[in-house]
Write a protein that holds these residues in place. Structure first.
Motif: not given
Lengths: 134, 134
Positions: A14-22
């Motif tokens: 969840q954390v990385f997926a959340a950070l993957a969006d600009p």
DNA sequence: CCCATATTCAACCAATCGGTTGACGATTTT
DNA sequence: AAAATCGTCAACCGATTGGTTGAATATGGG
């Protein structure tokens, strides 16, 4: 039995997926300066309020922000714990120089490294730069 | 004009998106121990070789690994530069204790912090508790 | 009470993702 | 030369993502 393991991995998911969006990274950068209401978070972006609301839900689910409803306005504040967990995971792959920054340099680094905060996510009319603080 | 900025943001997009998948994190953990051929990377997982090949392509596009074809074998090695970039971005949100680890502790940290590393990635210890599909 | 403000919900859409299978080109091995 | 191994490609699939709109649900102020 692997519920704990799954939970742990799922949190990183969840954390990385959340950070993957600009857009979401830009929101985090904005919240670095100040806690904000949902409407204020949405203001600099070209997308609908509902879309921003969804992004905030994703950030909150990842533990990256905390939301507190006071009256009819929901305040969003940065919550760096989840970021720390992800950062620790990364550091398992090599000690990166600690990058010892003071508060202002920290802000600059965030602004430059996530250029999208200005270019991708901000309204084209170059109107309001996201972190309008400086 | 914003090509550079976009490139920068796009790179972070790719890095974080690549890290958001537990299979790909497990692959990185495996490569922390040794360079490996594609087939060997795939061996502990329950999915097809083609799927692993796609994951490796994504990791390479993000700059997280480098691939070199020698003969008919394509070797995969960790390339921590992209991880470093993402780590620096994160540190903009607060100095997390540098977590100074030696090589073995580093591996342990990776194993524990991404709990899935034990189940997903730990290749050798016989256990075949690879993430069962889904 | 009425109206404006703040936020979410629900349904929908196109695009992408993570996976499969089968065929294929390239390289070793026998 | 024939067969086996390594890895990718292409087409397909269901699920998820990121966005839209329009209606709904608070809450606050005149």
């Amino acid at each position: 039995m692997n519920a704990r393991i799954d939970a742990h991995g799922a949190q990183l998911d969840q954390v990385f997926a959340a950070l993957a969006d600009p857009t979401r990274r830009a929101i985090l950068t904005m919240l670095l300066e100040d806690d904000m209401a949902v409407t204020d978070v949405a203001e600099p972006f070209e997308m609908s309020l509902a879309a921003i609301s969804k992004h905030l839900t994703i950030l909150a689910a990842a533990g990256l922000i905390a939301q507190e409803k006071r009256g009819r306005v929901k305040w969003c504040k940065l919550d760096p714990d989840a970021l720390r967990a992800a950062s620790v995971w990364m550091q398992g792959f090599g000690q990166f120089e600690p990058v010892n920054l003071d508060a202002f340099e920290r802000f600059l680094a965030a602004e430059l490294d996530d250029g999208s905060a200005t270019a991708d996510a901000a309204p084209s009319p170059g109107a309001e730069q996201i972190p309008d603080g400086h």
